[in-house]
Motif scaffolding. Structure first.
Motif, PDB file in Angstrom:
ATOM      1  N   CYS A  54     -15.438 -36.365  -5.299  1.00 50.86           N
ATOM      2  CA  CYS A  54     -14.321 -35.503  -5.571  1.00 50.86           C
ATOM      3  C   CYS A  54     -14.406 -34.310  -6.313  1.00 50.86           C
ATOM      4  N   LEU A  63     -11.063 -32.742  -0.375  1.00 54.74           N
ATOM      5  CA  LEU A  63     -10.591 -33.900  -1.356  1.00 54.74           C
ATOM      6  C   LEU A  63      -9.941 -34.917  -0.729  1.00 54.74           C
ATOM      7  N   TRP A  74     -11.476 -29.490 -14.050  1.00 53.68           N
ATOM      8  CA  TRP A  74     -11.033 -30.704 -13.563  1.00 53.68           C
ATOM      9  C   TRP A  74     -12.074 -31.253 -12.386  1.00 53.68           C
ATOM     10  N   ARG A  75     -13.254 -30.517 -12.150  1.00 52.74           N
ATOM     11  CA  ARG A  75     -14.366 -31.062 -11.384  1.00 52.74           C
ATOM     12  C   ARG A  75     -15.260 -31.989 -12.296  1.00 52.74           C
ATOM     13  N   SER A 110     -15.456 -31.015  -4.219  1.00 52.99           N
ATOM     14  CA  SER A 110     -14.223 -30.507  -3.182  1.00 52.99           C
ATOM     15  C   SER A 110     -14.029 -29.182  -3.196  1.00 52.99           C
ATOM     16  N   SER A 128     -11.557 -31.847 -19.390  1.00 50.14           N
ATOM     17  CA  SER A 128     -10.809 -30.812 -18.755  1.00 50.14           C
ATOM     18  C   SER A 128     -10.924 -29.435 -19.412  1.00 50.14           C
ATOM     19  N   HIS A 171      -3.662 -29.070 -12.414  1.00 51.74           N
ATOM     20  CA  HIS A 171      -4.863 -27.949 -12.088  1.00 51.74           C
ATOM     21  C   HIS A 171      -5.349 -27.920 -10.720  1.00 51.74           C
ATOM     22  N   VAL A 172      -5.772 -29.175 -10.164  1.00 43.71           N
ATOM     23  CA  VAL A 172      -6.094 -29.423  -8.703  1.00 43.71           C
ATOM     24  C   VAL A 172      -5.155 -28.645  -7.949  1.00 43.71           C
ATOM     25  N   ASP A 182      -5.909 -24.740  -8.168  1.00 49.89           N
ATOM     26  CA  ASP A 182      -7.000 -24.156  -7.503  1.00 49.89           C
ATOM     27  C   ASP A 182      -7.319 -24.343  -6.214  1.00 49.89           C
ATOM     28  N   TYR A 193      -7.040 -38.363 -11.047  1.00 46.10           N
ATOM     29  CA  TYR A 193      -6.221 -37.614 -10.306  1.00 46.10           C
ATOM     30  C   TYR A 193      -5.065 -37.001 -10.818  1.00 46.10           C
TER      31      TYR A 193
END
Length: 419
Positions: free
Chosen positions: A103, A112, A174-175, A106, A169, A46-47, A50, A40
């Motif tokens: 996760c 998330l 990120w997924r 999400s 990545s 990046h999370v 997005d 994480y």
């Protein structure tokens, strides 16, 4: 307190296959726990982009995971005392690997948050199950070394998270990084096949069977009699130590990648990954050497040295923006700012009796984690006004208080036989 026996053999030749097996089981579970949790932090930038989160929300989700890990640690401490250390270890690994994987699906911050909360349950459970397994399987004179080696696996997992994020990545986003988190489930299967319960725990269960009674560890037992003071001390020490750690290491990847004008170091993703891997090399040595130092010179001296040095170095690191200086300073910050964790498993085991040992370890360690869960949010909030680097300076207070608690209240338990 018993005296340590002197042997002419190298310490590692005194270790049995059963003890090595327990160490590998706990260590591998801890490394992959670290990897799954820290993924994480590696992709947080990046999370946030997005899912449209600011730094405060990004820190809050890390806080949420730590809060749930506190719940998981306390819960799994009781499970480990009742049903066994290895069963508890296996189940905790399955939980954190499954929800790390989820996760990746999400679509909103709420999704998330739910998955990170459930992931934390397994994260907290793994430490207490592994700590109980190791401290009850290894001899007193090598207990510190064993916990140091297990704890060092966290640095391996942290570095592995940086490598996984750096490789996956750019290709799958990120997924894809989160999807990789299912890998630890394979370790749980291996643990279930051949890792034995500690003999001291088996004897306790056999005695209960003869008396036709069942152990029902209760948290209330931690707050009565002679163990009350150890419960309070262990919990407070854990609060200070973990506040400093999580406030710093949750945000270091973002600090390295944040532009200098926004209070960061301004490194690109490849440099950030490299700097983190090198930094975690220092952490690995810190974990391992703390264990050896604790067995040689005592738990108290090792704790005080590491906490004091962390209090000095962390603010200096936060005020540094030069890439070369960060590269040089990073391993020392990680060495002293992480290594003290190796002492918690051994010291807490030496303060509590077998029937409530995992419960005591789980409560103290994870109460501290629960309170320290506020650290990522606090540092994230402070960063919005003064920048991440400056916010790190605040953490010196936590490290300094930890050193005082050890100096004033912690007894020396070197060589104590478990009962």
């Amino acid at each position: 307190m018993s005296q340590l026996q002197v042997s002419n053999k190298p310490w590692y030749k005194e270790v049995t296959k059963t003890q090595w097996r327990a160490l590998i089981a706990a260590g591998s579970g801890w490394a992959l726990d670290s990897m799954d949790v820290m993924l994480y932090s590696m992709i947080l930038v990046h999370v946030m982009s997005d899912l449209q989160m600011d730094q405060t929300m990004g820190g809050f989700l890390a806080t949420l995971t730590l809060l749930s890990s506190a719940i998981g640690g306390i819960l799994f401490g009781m499970v480990a005392d009742r049903y066994g250390r290895t069963k508890s270890l296996m189940l905790s690994i399955l939980i954190y690997s499954l929800f790390t994987f989820l996760c990746g699906f999400s679509q909103t911050i709420t999704h998330l948050a739910i998955f990170r909360f459930l992931l934390g349950i397994g994260m907290g459970g793994e430490w207490v199950a592994g700590a109980a397994l190791i401290t009850e399987t290894w001899d007193a004179k090598h207990r510190g070394k064993a916990m140091g080696l297990v704890q060092s696996a966290w640095a391996v997992g942290y570095a592995l998270a940086a490598i996984v994020a750096g490789v996956i990545s750019p290709i799958w986003g990120w997924r894809g990084v989160f999807f990789f988190g299912i890998v630890p489930a394979l370790v749980a299967i291996w643990i279930r096949k051949g890792t034995k319960e500690p003999e001291i725990w088996e004897k306790m269960k056999a005695e209960e069977s003869k008396q036709k009674t069942k152990s029902k560890p209760k948290l209330a037992e931690l707050f009565s009699g002679k163990v009350l003071r150890w419960t309070i001390l262990g919990a407070l020490l854990s609060v200070c130590a973990q506040f400093g750690y999580w406030g710093l290491f949750t945000w270091i990847p973002s600090f390295l990648g944040t532009p200098i004008e926004q209070g960061g170091a301004g490194l690109d993703i490849m440099k950030s990954t490299t700097w983190i891997v090198i930094m975690q090399t220092g952490a690995w040595f810190g974990y391992v050497l703390f264990g050896f130092m604790a067995d040689k010179f005592g738990r108290r001296k090792a704790f005080i040295l590491f906490f004091v040095m962390a209090a000095i170095l962390v603010p200096i690191y936060g005020m540094t923006s030069d890439a070369t200086r960060l590269l040089i300073l990073g391993p020392f910050v990680a060495f002293f700012g992480s290594g003290y964790f190796s002492g918690f498993g051994a010291v807490l085991a030496e303060l509590f009796p077998t029937e409530i040992r995992a419960t005591g370890q789980g409560f103290c360690y994870n109460f501290g984690r629960g309170v320290a869960a506020t650290a990522p949010t606090v540092i994230g909030f402070m960063a919005t006004s003064i920048g991440l680097g400056a916010a790190f300076g605040f953490l010196a207070i936590a490290f300094g208080l930890a050193a005082l608690l050890v100096l004033l209240f912690l007894p020396e338990t070197l060589g104590k036989q478990l009962s």
